[in-house]
Design a protein around this motif. Structure first.
Motif, PDB file in Angstrom:
ATOM      1  N   HIS A 119      33.634 -17.755  -4.840  1.00  0.00           N
ATOM      2  CA  HIS A 119      34.928 -17.127  -5.077  1.00  0.00           C
ATOM      3  C   HIS A 119      35.714 -16.869  -3.799  1.00  0.00           C
ATOM      4  CE1 HIS A 119      33.471 -16.621  -9.141  1.00  0.00           C
ATOM      5  NE2 HIS A 119      32.415 -15.957  -8.686  1.00  0.00           N
ATOM      6  N   SER A 120      35.043 -16.995  -2.632  1.00  0.00           N
ATOM      7  CA  SER A 120      35.708 -16.761  -1.356  1.00  0.00           C
ATOM      8  C   SER A 120      34.827 -17.315  -0.252  1.00  0.00           C
ATOM      9  CB  SER A 120      35.948 -15.264  -1.133  1.00  0.00           C
ATOM     10  OG  SER A 120      34.712 -14.597  -0.912  1.00  0.00           O
ATOM     11  N   PHE A 121      35.273 -17.193   0.990  1.00  0.00           N
ATOM     12  CA  PHE A 121      34.471 -17.668   2.119  1.00  0.00           C
ATOM     13  C   PHE A 121      33.200 -16.843   2.292  1.00  0.00           C
ATOM     14  CE2 PHE A 121      33.296 -18.481   6.520  1.00  0.00           C
ATOM     15  CZ  PHE A 121      33.479 -19.868   6.596  1.00  0.00           C
ATOM     16  N   ARG A 122      33.165 -15.687   1.668  1.00  0.00           N
ATOM     17  CA  ARG A 122      31.982 -14.825   1.790  1.00  0.00           C
ATOM     18  C   ARG A 122      30.726 -15.543   1.301  1.00  0.00           C
ATOM     19  NH1 ARG A 122      33.922 -11.195  -0.943  1.00  0.00           N
ATOM     20  NH2 ARG A 122      34.940 -10.067   0.730  1.00  0.00           N
ATOM     21  N   ASP A 152      45.265 -18.319  -5.159  1.00  0.00           N
ATOM     22  CA  ASP A 152      44.832 -17.011  -4.647  1.00  0.00           C
ATOM     23  C   ASP A 152      44.475 -17.032  -3.156  1.00  0.00           C
ATOM     24  OD1 ASP A 152      42.399 -18.297  -4.557  1.00  0.00           O
ATOM     25  OD2 ASP A 152      41.453 -17.096  -6.127  1.00  0.00           O
ATOM     26  N   ASN A 153      44.611 -18.198  -2.515  1.00  0.00           N
ATOM     27  CA  ASN A 153      44.363 -18.364  -1.076  1.00  0.00           C
ATOM     28  C   ASN A 153      42.900 -18.175  -0.702  1.00  0.00           C
ATOM     29  OD1 ASN A 153      45.693 -19.107   1.371  1.00  0.00           O
ATOM     30  ND2 ASN A 153      45.462 -17.026   2.134  1.00  0.00           N
ATOM     31  N   GLN A 154      41.991 -18.211  -1.675  1.00  0.00           N
ATOM     32  CA  GLN A 154      40.567 -18.056  -1.408  1.00  0.00           C
ATOM     33  C   GLN A 154      39.895 -19.433  -1.312  1.00  0.00           C
ATOM     34  OE1 GLN A 154      39.042 -15.158  -0.708  1.00  0.00           O
ATOM     35  NE2 GLN A 154      41.016 -14.126  -0.964  1.00  0.00           N
ATOM     36  N   VAL A 155      38.810 -19.502  -0.532  1.00  0.00           N
ATOM     37  CA  VAL A 155      38.079 -20.754  -0.366  1.00  0.00           C
ATOM     38  C   VAL A 155      37.169 -20.979  -1.571  1.00  0.00           C
ATOM     39  CG1 VAL A 155      36.362 -21.979   1.033  1.00  0.00           C
ATOM     40  CG2 VAL A 155      38.173 -20.637   2.144  1.00  0.00           C
ATOM     41  N   LYS A 156      37.222 -22.175  -2.117  1.00  0.00           N
ATOM     42  CA  LYS A 156      36.394 -22.569  -3.252  1.00  0.00           C
ATOM     43  C   LYS A 156      35.606 -23.832  -2.874  1.00  0.00           C
ATOM     44  CE  LYS A 156      38.519 -19.385  -5.662  1.00  0.00           C
ATOM     45  NZ  LYS A 156      39.595 -19.655  -6.616  1.00  0.00           N
ATOM     46  N   ARG A 201      39.518 -18.563   8.430  1.00  0.00           N
ATOM     47  CA  ARG A 201      40.951 -18.306   8.315  1.00  0.00           C
ATOM     48  C   ARG A 201      41.787 -19.579   8.364  1.00  0.00           C
ATOM     49  NH1 ARG A 201      41.888 -13.210  12.519  1.00  0.00           N
ATOM     50  NH2 ARG A 201      40.461 -11.724  11.517  1.00  0.00           N
ATOM     51  N   ARG A 211      40.984 -24.486   0.061  1.00  0.00           N
ATOM     52  CA  ARG A 211      41.644 -23.205  -0.201  1.00  0.00           C
ATOM     53  C   ARG A 211      42.477 -23.310  -1.481  1.00  0.00           C
ATOM     54  NH1 ARG A 211      41.773 -19.095   3.057  1.00  0.00           N
ATOM     55  NH2 ARG A 211      41.264 -20.361   4.897  1.00  0.00           N
ATOM     56  N   ASP A 212      42.188 -22.427  -2.418  1.00  0.00           N
ATOM     57  CA  ASP A 212      42.902 -22.392  -3.688  1.00  0.00           C
ATOM     58  C   ASP A 212      44.352 -21.970  -3.435  1.00  0.00           C
ATOM     59  OD1 ASP A 212      43.863 -21.929  -6.243  1.00  0.00           O
ATOM     60  OD2 ASP A 212      42.107 -20.783  -6.908  1.00  0.00           O
TER      61      ASP A 212
END
Length: 400
Positions: free
Chosen positions: A246-249, A195-199, A155, A191-192
């Motif tokens: 595409h995300s922290f996942r 879209d606020n997603q981790v790349k 986060r 963090r992009d």
């Protein structure tokens, strides 16, 4: 580098492998263990204390590590490993029992950086990087932790990535990044802003706006060259963005793979301390007899070996689950938390056995005692890994 050390076809049984877990490896794997153990004893062990004191990574040994297959045990151009997770885990133990700093250096390059590309990269990216990294021609680092974001990285990640046409512009700071002072590529997580997603991004070195400053005055894992990184408008082409992140996942998948191997590193640290303490106890005489003959010393040795044995048993199953494709985050988390807690207890017991000499590098325990503190903390603290297990037990998240 051509290996010149005398190599055996079969490894001697470790005294610390009290239940003979190593017998579960295949014959081919056992021969590989023997070669690696011989190399570690001949080329790493004699220099480990000096490199620790000088705070220098064993870069001169990179060709030897590569020749023995210690880099990139999998991910050639596909998503498949070419040997078992149990074998890779046992190698992590073997390296750490000789030098935890070397184990961490290899873990950052081969585990974190290569797995990041293996999990997150396109076929073209894997084809470009996996071969050179496996041969030690390209060394990698993994930039996730930040000065203000460790346990809450999912986060709290503040490094940003903003796309401009066919380029991304990275800005932010990273901390405790192993290998970063000399790595050829650094996988940076950002963090992009769209879209606020981790790349994930492969940052080639040198890159304009990228600076890595070695962290000095460490008292643990001193031979790992950790760095503070500053990114100021660092430009990365779209072709170097990890295509499948595409995300922290997806970042968590990488950490799941490496966290279990860190648990094995912790076992290796405990084994190294135990072996040094056992040797000392049989040689050191007090009151006219070796201290190994005293009941309290034997109790410490027995408790240390019990910790090691229990940790191996747990981690053998976790690694087997990885081979079976059923390992989950909470399985890796329990292994890391348990093994590092037992390691911390074991190195303290071994330090007690060596007495006042236990704080001096010359007697074998001090380096393991100090290095254990870093292993206890990185790849998720004990508290965070415990809470991951707690969430799996109760279905309730208790992180905040």
């Amino acid at each position: 580098m051509t290996l010149t050390t005398q190599q055996t076809d079969w490894p001697e049984v470790l005294d610390a492998d009290f239940y003979g877990f190593q017998d579960q490896l295949t014959e081919e794997e056992l021969r590989s263990v023997a070669r690696i153990r011989a190399f570690l004893d001949a080329e790493v062990r004699p220099h480990a204390d000096r490199l620790w004191e000088e705070a220098r990574s064993p870069r001169h040994l990179i060709p030897g590590f590569a020749e023995l297959g210690m880099f990139g045990a999998g991910w050639p151009e596909t998503r498949h490993f070419d040997n078992s997770a149990v074998y890779r885990a046992w190698i992590a133990l073997e390296i750490a029992r000789v030098d935890p700093s070397t184990a961490t250096f290899i873990g950052v390059h081969s585990g974190l950086a290569m797995n990041a590309i293996g999990v997150g990269g396109s076929e073209e990216q894997r084809a470009e990087w996996m071969g050179p990294m496996g041969r030690g021609e390209v060394i990698g680092a993994f930039g996730l932790t930040e000065p203000t974001s460790g346990s809450d990285t999912a986060r709290g990640l503040q490094t940003t990535a903003t796309r401009h046409g066919d380029e991304w512009v990275l800005n932010g700071k990273k901390r405790w990044i192993g290998n970063a002072t000399f790595a050829d590529i650094v996988v940076i997580w950002a963090r992009d802003t769209a879209d606020n997603q981790v790349k994930g991004f492969i940052v080639r070195q040198p890159s304009a706006g990228f600076t890595a400053t070695k962290i000095e005055r460490k008292q643990s894992l001193r031979a790992v060259e950790n760095a503070d990184i500053v990114l100021e408008d660092v430009r990365v082409p779209e072709s170097d963005r990890l295509a499948n992140i595409h995300s922290f996942r997806e970042v968590a998948i990488v950490l799941r793979l490496t966290r279990a191997e860190v648990a094995w590193q912790a076992i290796g640290v405990a084994v190294g301390a135990y072996e040094a303490a056992l040797a000392y106890a049989t040689e050191r005489h007090q009151f006219g007899k070796p201290i190994a003959s005293f009941q309290l010393v034997q109790e410490k040795l027995a408790n240390s070996l019990s910790n090691i044995t229990a940790s191996i048993a747990l981690c053998m199953r976790v690694s087997a689950m990885q081979d079976e494709g059923v390992q989950k985050d909470h399985h890796s988390a329990m292994a890391k938390a348990f093994a590092t807690a037992r390691m911390r207890e074991t190195v303290a017991l071994c330090r007690e056995i060596v007495g006042g000499n236990g704080i001096q590098l010359d007697h074998g325990v001090a380096r393991f005692f100090a290095d254990a503190e870093a292993v206890y903390t990185f790849e998720g603290t004990f508290d965070m890994n415990t809470l991951i297990v707690g969430r799996a037990i109760t279905g309730i998240q208790a992180f905040v």
